[in-house]
Design an enzyme around this catalytic site. Structure first.
Site, PDB file in Angstrom:
ATOM      1  N   ASP A   1      56.021  17.997  23.304  1.00  0.00           N
ATOM      2  CA  ASP A   1      57.397  17.947  23.787  1.00  0.00           C
ATOM      3  C   ASP A   1      57.881  18.818  24.658  1.00  0.00           C
ATOM      4  OD1 ASP A   1      57.512  16.808  21.463  1.00  0.00           O
ATOM      5  OD2 ASP A   1      59.569  18.112  20.482  1.00  0.00           O
TER       6      ASP A   1
ATOM      7  N   LYS B   1      60.081  10.619  18.807  1.00  0.00           N
ATOM      8  CA  LYS B   1      60.232  11.436  17.606  1.00  0.00           C
ATOM      9  C   LYS B   1      62.437  11.479  17.127  1.00  0.00           C
ATOM     10  CE  LYS B   1      59.195  16.213  18.407  1.00  0.00           C
ATOM     11  NZ  LYS B   1      60.249  17.046  18.598  1.00  0.00           N
TER      12      LYS B   1
ATOM     13  N   CYS C   1      58.770  23.129  17.861  1.00  0.00           N
ATOM     14  CA  CYS C   1      58.629  21.915  17.265  1.00  0.00           C
ATOM     15  C   CYS C   1      56.985  22.350  17.472  1.00  0.00           C
ATOM     16  CB  CYS C   1      58.553  20.455  18.517  1.00  0.00           C
ATOM     17  SG  CYS C   1      60.441  20.736  18.465  1.00  0.00           S
TER      18      CYS C   1
END
Ligand SMILES: [Zn+2]
Length: 199
Positions: A20, A106, A145
């Site tokens: 990310d 995602k 994350c």
């Protein structure tokens, strides 16, 4: 007296997972991680190592619809971020992914969030198809994350090296980052820095 850090050579069966590293999580973004851009040059050095050996690289990303359930307008904890197709959802411009890097999107559906790159994705199937057993994981944010991706990787039976010089935390509470790192190590992730690769 401390012994010299053990050197690790990346080789077949290893993969790099960049979690990310998207504009909205960098300074100036809608959900900026403090000092988040500091991971970019460090990740580039890991990327160069994996790229030079033609080892697989995976880049996870939040890829939310505009009405995503994690956004405050829908009662979630976060400001809108990483809306699919927007500038904020793009990877940091300075990241040098090899051409063969695989993007793992995602939390693409309105009603489900996913902190982990394994949640609702084919990441694990892709790793198994390439006989990957050892993962090197860094990115943003350490306390969300990265933490959840590392946790899932370990519970799926992968060996995990946590790139402690290539993560940064949101730190809603000041020690969320250190706590997340401690938790990942407790679960079995091995902390390393670039020095372990001899770079
Ligand atoms: Zn998100």
């Amino acid at each position: 007296m401390t012994s010299p850090a053990q050197k690790i050579s990346v080789s077949a069966g290893n993969a790099l997972i960049v979690v990310d590293v998207q504009n909205d999580f960098l300074p100036g973004g809608s959900l900026a991680v403090p000092d988040g851009d500091a991971v970019v040059p460090v990740l580039n050095r890991y990327l160069a190592e994996f790229s030079a050996r033609e080892l697989p690289v995976y880049a996870t990303r939040d890829w939310h619809p505009a009405n995503h359930c994690s956004f405050k307008a829908r009662g979630g904890p976060w400001p809108p971020h990483c809306v699919a197709g927007t500038h904020g959802a793009q990877f940091a411009a300075g990241l040098k992914f090899p051409t063969g890097a695989t993007v793992i999107s995602k939390a693409e559906k309105p009603d489900k969030d996913a902190y982990s790159g394994f949640e609702g994705t084919d990441l694990d199937a892709r790793l198994r198809a390439r006989k990957v057993k050892r993962l090197f994981i860094g990115g943003l944010a350490a306390d969300y994350c990265v933490l959840n991706t590392v946790r899932d990787a370990l519970s799926l039976g992968h060996e995990v090296y946590l790139l402690t010089d290539a993560i940064r935390a949101v730190n809603i509470n000041p020690d969320d980052g250190p706590k997340a790192e401690a938790e990942m190590q407790r679960l079995g992730a091995k902390p390393i820095t670039l020095a372990a690769l001899g770079t």
